[in-house]
Structures are given as structure tokens and as C-alpha cells.
Design an enzyme around this catalytic site. Sequence first.
Site, PDB file in Angstrom:
ATOM      1  N   GLU A  90     -66.597 -12.947   2.640  1.00  0.00           N
ATOM      2  CA  GLU A  90     -65.524 -12.178   3.259  1.00  0.00           C
ATOM      3  C   GLU A  90     -65.553 -12.315   4.777  1.00  0.00           C
ATOM      4  O   GLU A  90     -66.596 -12.582   5.372  1.00  0.00           O
ATOM      5  CB  GLU A  90     -65.604 -10.716   2.850  1.00  0.00           C
ATOM      6  CG  GLU A  90     -66.932 -10.063   3.111  1.00  0.00           C
ATOM      7  CD  GLU A  90     -67.041  -8.720   2.372  1.00  0.00           C
ATOM      8  OE1 GLU A  90     -66.462  -7.763   2.886  1.00  0.00           O
ATOM      9  OE2 GLU A  90     -67.680  -8.646   1.312  1.00  0.00           O
ATOM     10  N   CYS A 114     -81.825  -4.893   4.217  1.00  0.00           N
ATOM     11  CA  CYS A 114     -81.641  -3.668   5.011  1.00  0.00           C
ATOM     12  C   CYS A 114     -81.085  -2.562   4.113  1.00  0.00           C
ATOM     13  O   CYS A 114     -80.174  -2.786   3.324  1.00  0.00           O
ATOM     14  CB  CYS A 114     -80.698  -3.925   6.191  1.00  0.00           C
ATOM     15  SG  CYS A 114     -81.337  -5.157   7.331  1.00  0.00           S
ATOM     16  N   SER A 212     -79.986  -6.293  15.783  1.00  0.00           N
ATOM     17  CA  SER A 212     -79.870  -5.055  15.014  1.00  0.00           C
ATOM     18  C   SER A 212     -81.191  -4.319  15.095  1.00  0.00           C
ATOM     19  O   SER A 212     -82.178  -4.740  14.503  1.00  0.00           O
ATOM     20  CB  SER A 212     -79.541  -5.382  13.557  1.00  0.00           C
ATOM     21  OG  SER A 212     -78.331  -6.092  13.507  1.00  0.00           O
ATOM     22  N   CYS A 331     -69.256  -4.837   6.375  1.00  0.00           N
ATOM     23  CA  CYS A 331     -70.094  -5.857   5.733  1.00  0.00           C
ATOM     24  C   CYS A 331     -70.261  -5.754   4.227  1.00  0.00           C
ATOM     25  O   CYS A 331     -70.838  -4.795   3.727  1.00  0.00           O
ATOM     26  CB  CYS A 331     -71.511  -5.745   6.279  1.00  0.00           C
ATOM     27  SG  CYS A 331     -71.718  -6.475   7.850  1.00  0.00           S
TER      28      CYS A 331
HETATM   29  N1  SAH Z   1     -77.715 -10.069   9.482  1.00  0.00           N
HETATM   30  C1  SAH Z   1     -77.195  -9.828  10.777  1.00  0.00           C
HETATM   31  C2  SAH Z   1     -75.686  -9.783  10.857  1.00  0.00           C
HETATM   32  C3  SAH Z   1     -74.912  -9.081   9.793  1.00  0.00           C
HETATM   33  S1  SAH Z   1     -74.768  -7.346   9.788  1.00  0.00           S
HETATM   34  C4  SAH Z   1     -77.800  -8.581  11.378  1.00  0.00           C
HETATM   35  O1  SAH Z   1     -78.570  -7.922  10.709  1.00  0.00           O
HETATM   36  O2  SAH Z   1     -77.561  -8.311  12.539  1.00  0.00           O
HETATM   37  C5  SAH Z   1     -73.899  -6.838  11.211  1.00  0.00           C
HETATM   38  C6  SAH Z   1     -74.332  -5.459  11.697  1.00  0.00           C
HETATM   39  O3  SAH Z   1     -73.863  -4.401  10.839  1.00  0.00           O
HETATM   40  C7  SAH Z   1     -75.836  -5.294  11.745  1.00  0.00           C
HETATM   41  O4  SAH Z   1     -76.201  -4.612  12.912  1.00  0.00           O
HETATM   42  C8  SAH Z   1     -76.107  -4.462  10.519  1.00  0.00           C
HETATM   43  O5  SAH Z   1     -77.346  -3.825  10.596  1.00  0.00           O
HETATM   44  C9  SAH Z   1     -74.933  -3.528  10.533  1.00  0.00           C
HETATM   45  N2  SAH Z   1     -74.647  -2.851   9.270  1.00  0.00           N
HETATM   46  C10 SAH Z   1     -74.789  -3.305   8.019  1.00  0.00           C
HETATM   47  N3  SAH Z   1     -74.415  -2.387   7.122  1.00  0.00           N
HETATM   48  C11 SAH Z   1     -74.000  -1.324   7.821  1.00  0.00           C
HETATM   49  C12 SAH Z   1     -73.490  -0.045   7.456  1.00  0.00           C
HETATM   50  N4  SAH Z   1     -73.327   0.307   6.187  1.00  0.00           N
HETATM   51  N5  SAH Z   1     -73.169   0.787   8.455  1.00  0.00           N
HETATM   52  C13 SAH Z   1     -73.312   0.436   9.757  1.00  0.00           C
HETATM   53  N6  SAH Z   1     -73.800  -0.741  10.153  1.00  0.00           N
HETATM   54  C14 SAH Z   1     -74.138  -1.621   9.201  1.00  0.00           C
END
Ligand code: SAH
Length: 345
Positions: A90, A114, A212, A331
Site C-alpha cells: 500500500e 514493533c 523511530s 501503515c
Molecule cells: N520501518 C520504518 C518505516 C515504517 S513505519 C520505521 O520503523 O521507521 C513509519 C512510522 O510509523 C514509524 O515511526 C513507525 O514506528 C510508525 N508507526 C507504525 N505504526 C504506528 C501506529 N499504529 N501509530 C503511530 N505510529 C505508527
Amino acid sequence: MDLKSMTMEELTDCIVELGEKKFRAKQIYGWLHQKLVRSPEEMSNVPAKCLEKLLKEHPFYGVEEVEHYVSKIDGTQKFLFSLHDGNMVESVLMKYKHGNSVCISSQAGCRMGCRFCASTLLGLSRNLYPSEMLDQIYAIQKATGERVSHLVVMGTGEPFDNFESLCRMIELLCSPEGLNISHRNITVSTCGIVPKIYEFADRNPQVTLAISLHSPNDTMRKELMPIANKYSMDELMKAAKYYTKTTGRRITFEYSLVKGVNDKKEHAEELISRVKGMNCHVNLIPVNPIKERDFEQSTQNNVTAFKHILERQHIQVTVRREMGRDIQAACGQLRKSYKERSGNE
Ligand code: SAH
């Protein structure tokens, strides 16, 4: 290698090897990366024989639109694409005053685990090819007729877990014979794979890096992000400093606020002690709750209070505007819900 993942130089060598005229390479590269053809047949001035020989060795891979949503709230657009092997990814188009920004996925799924993230729930299916990352941008530009000027690699996947393809994608996207997007308009977000931060700084010094963080200390970070078991915060911050020093570029720390977990006054203070004096910017993201986990979003009051504590210590901080909430723009949500929907049919 697939056709759209090849650099101009590689394509030229290949065309010459196939006994074709050198100028064909430029022609084909232009069709692929500037005219953004959706199928090889559209390359109308390339002889069929030449194309046939080329495609035999270098297949035409890209993405195909499966679903497309437009947010009624803010015009954000979300796309679900399929890949040639049936995998799904996506992407999101966000419109800002400074231009149109596309957020792409770097992997089909993710293995980083995560706790708050929907993209990782089904694990990693596979890495994306450079072409499949690029083609998310191309398909969106083609479908909307809107020029894309900015890229963020913040969709599904960990870009530094697909490092070589990521770097190649950036090279192709910034090539003058392609969309010629400026490195400075690209942001790559990582959960903090430390050795790759060093390598990236040395190889792509103009790109903006986002890390992150989501936590001010190792204990809490380990609870939220398994990668924290591999690299300590000290190691991560050392790498971040190397990045800012080598590139001269400001780094972004992403910090998703989870109610009652990492959003208290003492966490803000601990965060300050970590980042103070660095050339950085903190982006607070009220966590987007996913139904598989019981994390809740911090209250508006807590978000504001957290922000003020940082501001008082002169840390640059913004709260991320939530976009496209009505279309599952965060995401991994759409890909997962599509799988659930099709599984139920
Ligand atoms: N893998 C990479 C990039 C993808 S996620 C990373 O970890 O940075 C992009 C951002 O969205 C990251 O900071 C991630 O921690 C955050 N993220 C993922 N799921 C989320 C959610 N449910 N709420 C808020 N931020 C989220």
C-alpha cells in the site's frame, strides 16, 4: 534483474550486448522512468524484436492498482497495489502546500515486530525490488495526473532491511533521465538498524533520515520495539550523531505517543536529555490504535503537555497531523484488511 530496476548504464550495456543500437537504451529508459508506461507495449517506437529480446532477460515488473480511496476529510489518497506474484503493498499520496508527497512501502510485510504497528502482524513476505518501490510513485503520478515532488519511505516494511534495493531505488528516482527528484525531497524512516545508518550516511548524504525512537530509554524501547534488543539507545544515538555530522542534515526522531506508556512528563524530560544539543527535530505522533493491540492514543492534553516540555528546552518539535483517518491511511492497515476481506469471501 528486472527492467525497471536497471540503471541507465546497465541498460545501455545490455542493449549493446543484445546487438541493438545504443540510443535505444535512452529511449527505453525514458519510456519507463519519465513517460511512466504501464505496460511494455506502450513503448511504441521501440521495435518489437528488440523489446522481446530485452524482456526475455529482464522482465517488466511493477505494481497494479487494486483499490484506490480518497479521503473526504483532507484529500489524502490511499492505494492498494498488487505485485506480479500476488503480494500486496500500500501507498499514500498526501497533498501539501510545498508539493505532493508519496509514502511508499519498502517490503511486503515486515519482520521488525514493533508492538503498535499493523504492518508487522503477518510477518515479512518478501523484499520489494527497486522497480516495485519506484512504481508505487509512478502509478500514483499516472493515476492522479499530479506531479510527485516528495517521497517518504514510511509505508510498510523496514527500508534498511532492504538496503541495496532502497539505495538503487533512490538512484533511479533521482536520475536526470528519470523523474529527477531531488535527494533533499526524500525521507527514509528506520526503526534503527545501526550499521545501516552509518552506511546510509556515507552513501546518501543528501537524504533526510527519520529514526523511530518512540521511547526515551532502553527498557521501554525494548517493550515496544524488538530491534532495541539488538542495538542500545546509546549506540543508536551515536549513529544518529554520525549522520548529522557527516551529512550536515537535521535528523528527525519519530515518537508515537501511547497513552499511559511513554507520554508522561518524566518521559519528555528523559527524551530531552537524549536529544539536547543535536541537530534534530522531534515529530510526535499520537499513536494510531490498531484493533489487534490494546494501545490507546494519548489524550490531546497529554500530547500538548509533552510538546510544551520539549519546546521549553528549545527542542524543535511538531505534532504530526493525522491524515486520511477515514481511509485507513496508516501503515499496513489496508493491506491487512484486504487480506481479511478476501479471506472471508
Ligand atoms: N520501518 C520504518 C518505516 C515504517 S513505519 C520505521 O520503523 O521507521 C513509519 C512510522 O510509523 C514509524 O515511526 C513507525 O514506528 C510508525 N508507526 C507504525 N505504526 C504506528 C501506529 N499504529 N501509530 C503511530 N505510529 C505508527
